[in-house]
Write an enzyme that holds these catalytic residues in place. Structure first.
Site, PDB file in Angstrom:
ATOM      1  N   SER A  96       5.141   3.884   4.781  1.00 39.95           N
ATOM      2  CA  SER A  96       5.147   2.601   5.249  1.00 39.95           C
ATOM      3  C   SER A  96       4.181   2.109   6.760  1.00 39.95           C
ATOM      4  O   SER A  96       3.954   0.961   6.865  1.00 39.95           O
ATOM      5  CB  SER A  96       6.568   2.036   5.914  1.00 39.95           C
ATOM      6  OG  SER A  96       7.394   1.802   4.447  1.00 39.95           O
ATOM      7  N   LYS A  99       1.696  -0.367   5.548  1.00 36.27           N
ATOM      8  CA  LYS A  99       1.827  -1.902   5.749  1.00 36.27           C
ATOM      9  C   LYS A  99       0.820  -2.369   6.837  1.00 36.27           C
ATOM     10  O   LYS A  99       0.720  -3.565   7.047  1.00 36.27           O
ATOM     11  CB  LYS A  99       3.343  -2.126   6.086  1.00 36.27           C
ATOM     12  CG  LYS A  99       4.108  -1.867   4.959  1.00 36.27           C
ATOM     13  CD  LYS A  99       5.600  -2.459   5.241  1.00 36.27           C
ATOM     14  CE  LYS A  99       6.504  -2.113   3.996  1.00 36.27           C
ATOM     15  NZ  LYS A  99       6.861  -0.707   3.588  1.00 36.27           N
ATOM     16  N   SER A 345      10.389  -3.672   7.409  1.00 38.36           N
ATOM     17  CA  SER A 345       9.417  -2.884   6.700  1.00 38.36           C
ATOM     18  C   SER A 345       9.909  -3.130   5.061  1.00 38.36           C
ATOM     19  O   SER A 345      10.300  -2.294   4.379  1.00 38.36           O
ATOM     20  CB  SER A 345       9.699  -1.318   6.973  1.00 38.36           C
ATOM     21  OG  SER A 345       8.653  -0.408   6.270  1.00 38.36           O
ATOM     22  N   ASN A 346       9.718  -4.314   4.789  1.00 35.87           N
ATOM     23  CA  ASN A 346       9.905  -4.895   3.369  1.00 35.87           C
ATOM     24  C   ASN A 346       8.915  -4.780   2.324  1.00 35.87           C
ATOM     25  O   ASN A 346       7.699  -5.200   2.592  1.00 35.87           O
ATOM     26  CB  ASN A 346      10.173  -6.434   3.527  1.00 35.87           C
ATOM     27  CG  ASN A 346      10.753  -7.113   2.209  1.00 35.87           C
ATOM     28  OD1 ASN A 346      10.171  -6.933   1.171  1.00 35.87           O
ATOM     29  ND2 ASN A 346      11.989  -7.665   2.375  1.00 35.87           N
ATOM     30  N   THR A 458       7.171   1.945  11.714  1.00 34.51           N
ATOM     31  CA  THR A 458       7.734   3.373  11.156  1.00 34.51           C
ATOM     32  C   THR A 458       7.311   3.476   9.872  1.00 34.51           C
ATOM     33  O   THR A 458       6.593   2.536   9.060  1.00 34.51           O
ATOM     34  CB  THR A 458       8.987   3.080  11.460  1.00 34.51           C
ATOM     35  OG1 THR A 458       9.667   2.066  10.688  1.00 34.51           O
ATOM     36  CG2 THR A 458       9.818   3.200  12.727  1.00 34.51           C
ATOM     37  N   SER A 460       8.653   6.163   6.351  1.00 34.78           N
ATOM     38  CA  SER A 460       9.155   7.291   5.598  1.00 34.78           C
ATOM     39  C   SER A 460       9.345   7.267   4.253  1.00 34.78           C
ATOM     40  O   SER A 460       9.886   6.297   3.555  1.00 34.78           O
ATOM     41  CB  SER A 460      11.075   7.193   6.183  1.00 34.78           C
ATOM     42  OG  SER A 460      11.624   8.329   5.745  1.00 34.78           O
TER      43      SER A 460
END
Length: 510
Positions: A96, A99, A345-346, A458, A460
């Site tokens: 992510s 993003k 984190s969409n 973040t 993952s």
């Protein structure tokens, strides 16, 4: 005898070399993470380490990094000078952290005040209290559309005196192409909210704005042997609940699974729910977001006493160019949408932004068009686009590639942009418990100099963990950092990222 002495001398020399290497580690430039034989799960940090290089090298000796590769890059925020890099030029999977690329390009191309829109139109005429023609719900990418907005559309029509529609209720999602999944999404992720279909007409169940999903809630039945009670948010007939679960006696173990059947809108519920069991809840992605939206809209119309008469029904289609707009809604501006997008984190927001950038710049709302636009903008940001691979906007793809040095370069170069304050404000903040402030870092680095200080994205996915952002050092130096851990198999490795951030927060250049 002479050969034997020479052999012994060679062995003694090699032993000395090994001992010297152990005492004086190789410089951080271009070295792999060291291997330790311990099973300890905490990051390794030498008490005797004094310089930044030594401290970070000590952390990178953590045994959990054995067999993988970790890219680390640290720059000064005011000059862009690299003060530490270890495999910083190696292309790695960002998860992510992707993003950061999507978000920065969207901010620049669309602008912080950009708004998505949704329209209700007709191709017929309003005569008296009846629409003689079709009613269209036309989506233009808004991932924040909710049931309450459809309720308001129905109220708006009612206020115009409309109580009948002599035609079809049509869902129009043609603003984007009909490709609903990014090219590398695993089919096993399709039922989950992180892999929801991306449609120009979609609906979110709550203010996390996980578009294209419904919240499935399972509670105990009234007595042992009953089916558990299942509710959907929003209520819809566009999905089918297959309840194979059982209510069992108090004290028994709960074992509820909720999953959408691949390629269908059947949500299967299985397992056991004890009478005293707590609710089970799941955000389940639907198979067709546009039909979810139109079904909920039909219910909103019905609640306002607006009927579909004749042979009309619900369909998908394209709004004619001459259709009349009866009511519409604009979304929150992009700078506000970035809070749930980046803090939580969409994934859906990221993919929607890719398609919207393609639509705005080239007239094509597709991943192909949007990724081309992104790459062009990243080049303008000073990124060496020959060294990166873009496959989606969210980082779900294991084929995305970017280096830690390029990520810190991006974070350095965008600081002068007018929209940067809104971008920076959207980053999760370490140790701040409020969900829409701390975001995905709210339960990490909550003490010492990192708390409220580390602002970072973040990331993952399987075998990948990343953290990139900003931190102010103890001596006041503003730092930009990126940590990209790839191919680890024993975890968690987030304590390693946190340990690196802690060293940076405690950094003193003098």
């Amino acid at each position: 005898m002479l050969m034997k002495q020479q052999c012994l001398l060679k062995r003694a020399f090699l032993a000395l070399v090994v001992a010297l290497i152990a005492l004086f580690p190789v410089t951080h430039e271009g070295t792999l993470s060291s291997v330790a034989a311990s099973g300890d799960t905490t990051p390794v940090a030498s008490i005797d380490s004094t310089t930044l290089d030594q401290k970070l090298q000590a952390i990178l000796k953590d045994p959990k990094l054995q067999g993988g590769i970790t890219g680390v890059s640290v720059r000064k925020a005011d000059t862009g000078e690299k003060i530490y890099t270890s495999f910083g030029d190696i292309r790695l999977r960002p998860a992510s952290n992707m993003k950061l690329l999507t978000g920065s390009t969207a901010m620049d191309i669309l602008g912080p005040d950009y708004q998505f829109s949704t329209e209700v139109l007709t191709d017929g005429q309003v005569k008296g209290k009846m629409i003689h023609g079709n009613l269209y719900l036309k989506g233009k990418g808004d991932p924040t559309l909710m049931k309450k907005d459809l309720d308001q559309f129905a109220k708006d029509l009612k206020a115009k005196g409309i109580d009948k529609i002599n035609g079809n209720l049509i869902a129009d999602d043609s603003w984007y192409d009909d490709v609903r999944y990014s090219q590398d999404l695993n089919w096993s992720d399709e039922h989950n909210y992180v892999g929801a279909q991306v449609s120009a007409l979609t609906l979110s169940p709550n203010e996390d704005y996980d578009a294209g999903t419904v919240i499935v809630e399972v509670n105990p039945g009234n007595k042992t042997g009953d089916l558990p009670k299942v509710t959907l948010t929003p209520e819809t007939d566009s999905v089918v609940i297959v309840n194979n679960a059982t209510t069992v006696a108090k004290g028994e173990a709960k074992s509820i699974s909720i999953a959408r059947e691949h390629g269908t809108n059947r949500i299967i519920i299985e397992g056991k729910m004890p009478l005293d069991g707590t609710r089970s809840q799941s955000w389940s992605a639907v198979w067709d977001p546009s039909m979810l939206a139109i079904d909920v809209f039909q219910k909103s119309l019905k609640a306002e006493g607006i009927e579909i008469v004749g042979n009309g029904g619900m369909k998908t289609g394209v709004t004619p160019s001459g259709a009349t707009v009866l009511t519409s809604k604009k979304s929150m501006p992009l700078k506000e949408l970035f809070i749930p997008f980046m803090k939580l984190s969409n994934n859906g927001h990221a993919e929607t932004l890719v398609k919207e950038m393609g639509k705005v710049r080239s007239g094509e709302g597709s991943w192909d068009a949007g990724l081309v636009v992104m790459k062009e903008k990243l080049k303008q940001f000073g990124i060496n686009t020959d060294t990166i691979v873009l496959r989606d906007g969210s980082g779900m793809s294991h084929k995305n590639l970017v280096s830690a040095d390029e990520l810190t370069s991006l974070l350095y170069n965008i600081q002068g942009k007018s929209w940067f304050p809104a971008f920076e404000a959207s980053l999760p903040i370490a140790g701040v418990p409020e969900r829409m402030i701390g975001g995905t870092l709210r339960n990490r680095m909550g003490d010492g100099l990192t708390a409220g200080n580390v602002k970072a994205k973040t990331g993952s996915i399987t075998g990948v963990s990343t953290l990139s952002g900003y931190v102010t050092a103890k001596d006041g130096t503003e730092l930009i950092f990126s940590v990209m851990i790839n191919n680890y198999i024993s975890g968690p490795v987030t304590p390693i990222e946190d340990a690196i951030a802690k060293v940076l927060a405690e950094y003193e250049s003098n």
